[in-house]
Structure formats: structure tokens, C-alpha cells
Scaffold this active site. Structure first.
Site, PDB file in Angstrom:
ATOM      1  N   GLY A  11       0.812  -1.211   0.000  1.00  0.00           N
ATOM      2  CA  GLY A  11       0.000   0.000   0.000  1.00  0.00           C
ATOM      3  C   GLY A  11       0.847   1.263   0.000  1.00  0.00           C
ATOM      4  N   GLN A  12       0.172   2.401   0.090  1.00  0.00           N
ATOM      5  CA  GLN A  12       0.869   3.704   0.033  1.00  0.00           C
ATOM      6  C   GLN A  12       1.882   3.821   1.170  1.00  0.00           C
ATOM      7  OE1 GLN A  12      -1.307   7.120   1.288  1.00  0.00           O
ATOM      8  NE2 GLN A  12      -0.037   8.572   0.167  1.00  0.00           N
ATOM      9  N   ASP A  34       1.246  -9.047   1.593  1.00  0.00           N
ATOM     10  CA  ASP A  34       0.157  -8.297   0.971  1.00  0.00           C
ATOM     11  C   ASP A  34      -0.782  -9.292   0.308  1.00  0.00           C
ATOM     12  OD1 ASP A  34      -0.159  -5.114   0.268  1.00  0.00           O
ATOM     13  OD2 ASP A  34      -1.188  -6.391  -1.194  1.00  0.00           O
ATOM     14  N   ILE A  35      -2.026  -8.865   0.105  1.00  0.00           N
ATOM     15  CA  ILE A  35      -2.981  -9.747  -0.581  1.00  0.00           C
ATOM     16  C   ILE A  35      -2.652  -9.807  -2.073  1.00  0.00           C
ATOM     17  CG2 ILE A  35      -4.723  -7.964  -1.086  1.00  0.00           C
ATOM     18  CD1 ILE A  35      -6.816 -10.129  -0.143  1.00  0.00           C
ATOM     19  N   TYR A 141     -14.934   3.704   8.057  1.00  0.00           N
ATOM     20  CA  TYR A 141     -13.477   3.666   8.298  1.00  0.00           C
ATOM     21  C   TYR A 141     -13.154   4.310   9.645  1.00  0.00           C
ATOM     22  CZ  TYR A 141      -8.581   5.156   7.548  1.00  0.00           C
ATOM     23  OH  TYR A 141      -7.234   5.411   7.667  1.00  0.00           O
ATOM     24  N   LYS A 145     -11.612   2.645  12.997  1.00  0.00           N
ATOM     25  CA  LYS A 145     -10.350   3.098  13.608  1.00  0.00           C
ATOM     26  C   LYS A 145     -10.563   3.463  15.078  1.00  0.00           C
ATOM     27  CE  LYS A 145      -7.308   2.666  10.280  1.00  0.00           C
ATOM     28  NZ  LYS A 145      -6.244   1.641  10.401  1.00  0.00           N
TER      29      LYS A 145
END
Ligand code: SER
Length: 313
Positions: A11-12, A34-35, A141, A145
Site C-alpha cells: 500500500g501507500q 500483501d494480498i 473507516y 479506527k
């Protein structure tokens, strides 16, 4: 010897944090996962395919590599999450509980888990948002979190798991693309500027948000993880601040280098999400307890990105 497993490594954040960890502790001490199996060749360390909902596979990887620390980065972000709320809840929550349970059972040394400014909501004080205040997130989201922060604090208090966390602002980087966030405009705008295109901004001018350049985010993460355990008083997640600007501010910063650059405003559903988030962050707890201090301001970030980002025209 410590062995670090990173989830969501492609990811980023994962792309740059995994590289920073490899540089810090050596490739033999890091396992990227990672997936996306096609991400394997991005890494100079070991790579494992991992769907973070698959607890047995996660356990298998931890056992096979003798993992002692997990940086659990895999998650669905704010804008993407609104398109599939129940799956976002499942992915973000169940994967965190998989990690926390394995940390408890196997007595792993340290866990890192990112939280976000998305834990805040319309009832939160928007300017210099305090560490502790009303938190009423409106996105799935943000809800995941905030719940995750409470689970981290719980596992620390009840089981002694050394889990540490940062509420990242919008992260700006040029090496790997962000995926599905409300703050992604502040990355996309640099690509448009370098391609010579007018930028269609999905947030309105005047929408101030807390932001941070990736090298500062990496520094914050590594500094937090290196701090002595007794210094870490916040076991939910730390506010960390760096930049605060609106689309006009980043546009003006880019125009100093590319005067002909143009922007248009076409706000969409992400405007409501951005409106519910803080403008700026009070990060005094992070500064006092583990010495947090950002390095980049808006113009130094802009000049660094424009010098380094390569786009296909
Ligand atoms: N950058 C994230 C998002 O926009 C916030 O954590 O979803």
C-alpha cells in the site's frame, strides 16, 4: 533477534515503511506481506501473500519466520469504505483482532497499528484538535479506527501487549499511490501539475485538513516504535500534526514552481467526509512523550515531490 512482519506492505504507507524498515534493520529481519501477490518483486526482503482475514495463514507466517513484531497496515480507507461498509468493518476490525490475539498468544514483542484523523467527527473541536475530545466519526473507516484504538488500549491494559499507534493525517507521497482516501487529492494534484493538466479537485477550496509528507510519517512511526515502553502513555493512538492546508494552499504552492498550472473545483461525496474532520491537530503529547517533530513544510514538500515524481505524459 527481532523479525518484523508488515501487512498491507504494497500500500501507500507500506511500500515506504517496509523499505525504511529494511534499511534500518536489514532485509533478513523483515517480511513483507500483501494480498496482492504481484507485489512480491517490489521488495528486497522476504514476501508472503496474506489475506489479513485469514488468521491461520497469518499464524503460519509468524511461526515460519519467527516473527516478533507486526506492523499491521492493511485496511480499507475512508472513501472506499463508504462503498462497502460491512466488508470495511469486517476487514479493518477482524484483521486487527487477528493480530492482537496472535500477539497475546505468542507474546510478540511489539505491534504497530495506524489510526487516523478519521476517528474525529462533527462534534470534535476542529482547530488544534486535542488528543482527548469528542470523537463521533461518520465514516465506517473512522468508526473502525476508533473501535480499533479502544481494542489496542484494551489489549495493552489487560494482556500487556505493547501495541503502539499514530492517528495519521492525510499522507502525501509520490512513490506509491494512495487508495480510496479523502485526502488523496493532495497526491493526485502533483501528478496533474507535472502532466500539464488542469486538476479537477474533488474537495472545495477552504477545506483545511491535517496532512503530512511521507518521510515525516515514516520518521514518526520509527521514532514511536523505538521509544522506551514507559514513555508511551497513550495506548489508544497519538495525535501527530505536521501540515494544515486547503486545496488552494497546495495549488498556490505548486504554482510557485509551475506558474501555468490550473485547478477546477468539483466537490463530490468526499466533501462531507472532509468537512467532518479536523483542520489542524494538537500533537503535544507526541512531542512531549517521544520527541515528535516534523521536518517538512508545504513548500519544501512541494519542491521535493516535483523534483522526484516521474509521470508519464
Ligand atoms: N488518508 C485517509 C483517508 O483519507 C485518512 O486516514 O481515508
Amino acid at each position: 533477534m527481532e523479525k518484523i512482519l508488515v501487512t498491507g506492505a504494497a500500500g501507500q504507507l507500506g511500500t515506504e515503511l517496509t523499505q525504511a524498515l529494511v534499511e534500518k534493520v536489514g532485509a533478513q529481519a523483515v517480511v513483507a506481506s500483501d494480498i496482492n501477490e504481484r507485489a512480491a518483486d517490489r521488495f528486497t526482503c522476504a514476501f508472503e501473500v496474506l489475506d489479513v482475514l485469514d488468521r491461520d495463514r497469518m499464524e503460519e507466517i509468524i511461526d515460519a519466520h519467527g516473527v516478533t513484531q507486526v506492523y499491521h497496515l492493511a485496511a480499507i480507507l475512508s472513501a472506499a469504505g463508504e462503498k462497502n461498509p460491512l466488508f470495511t468493518w469486517d476487514l479493518n476490525m477482524k484483521s486487527l483482532l487477528n493480530v492482537l490475539e496472535l500477539a497475546r498468544e505468542k507474546q510478540l514483542n511489539k505491534i504497530y497499528w495506524p489510526s487516523s484523523i478519521a476517528v474525529f467527527g462533527p462534534g470534535t473541536p476542529m482547530v488544534n484538535t486535542p488528543q482527548d475530545c469528542v470523537m463521533d466519526p461518520t465514516t465506517v473507516y473512522g468508526i473502525s479506527k476508533l473501535a480499533g484504538e479502544r481494542w489496542c488500549a484494551y489489549y495493552n491494559k489487560v494482556y500487556g501487549v505493547d501495541v503502539r499507534s499514530i492517528r495519521y493525517p492525510g499522507l502525501i507521497s509520490y512513490k506509491a499511490a494512495p487508495g480510496g482516501g479523502t485526502t488523496d487529492y493532495a497526491v493526485e494534484i502533483y501528478h496533474a501539475a507535472l502532466k500539464g493538466e488542469t486538476f479537477p479537485c474533488f474537495l472545495e477550496k477552504g477545506t483545511y485538513l491535517p496532512m503530512m509528507y511521507m518521510p515525516d510519517a515514516i520518521k514518526a512511526t520509527l521514532d514511536l516504535m523505538d521509544a522506551p515502553e514507559e514513555n508511551i502513555k497513550v495506548r489508544s493512538s497519538y495525535n501527530v500534526g505536521a501540515l494544515s492546508f486547503d486545496p488552494e494552499g497546495i495549488y498556490e504552492s505548486i504554482k510557485k514552481y509551475i506558474p501555468e498550472f490550473e485547478i477546477e473545483y468539483h466537490p463530490d461525496f468526499r466533501q462531507d467526509i472532509a468537512n467532518s474532520w479536523p483542520d489542524s491537530i494538537d500533537d503535544s503529547a507526541a512531542r512531549e512523550q517521544w520527541g515528535w517533530e516534523p521536518e517538512y513544510d508545504l513548500d519544501t514538500m512541494t519542491s521535493h515531490i516535483l523534483d522526484n515524481l516521474k509521470v508519464e505524459k
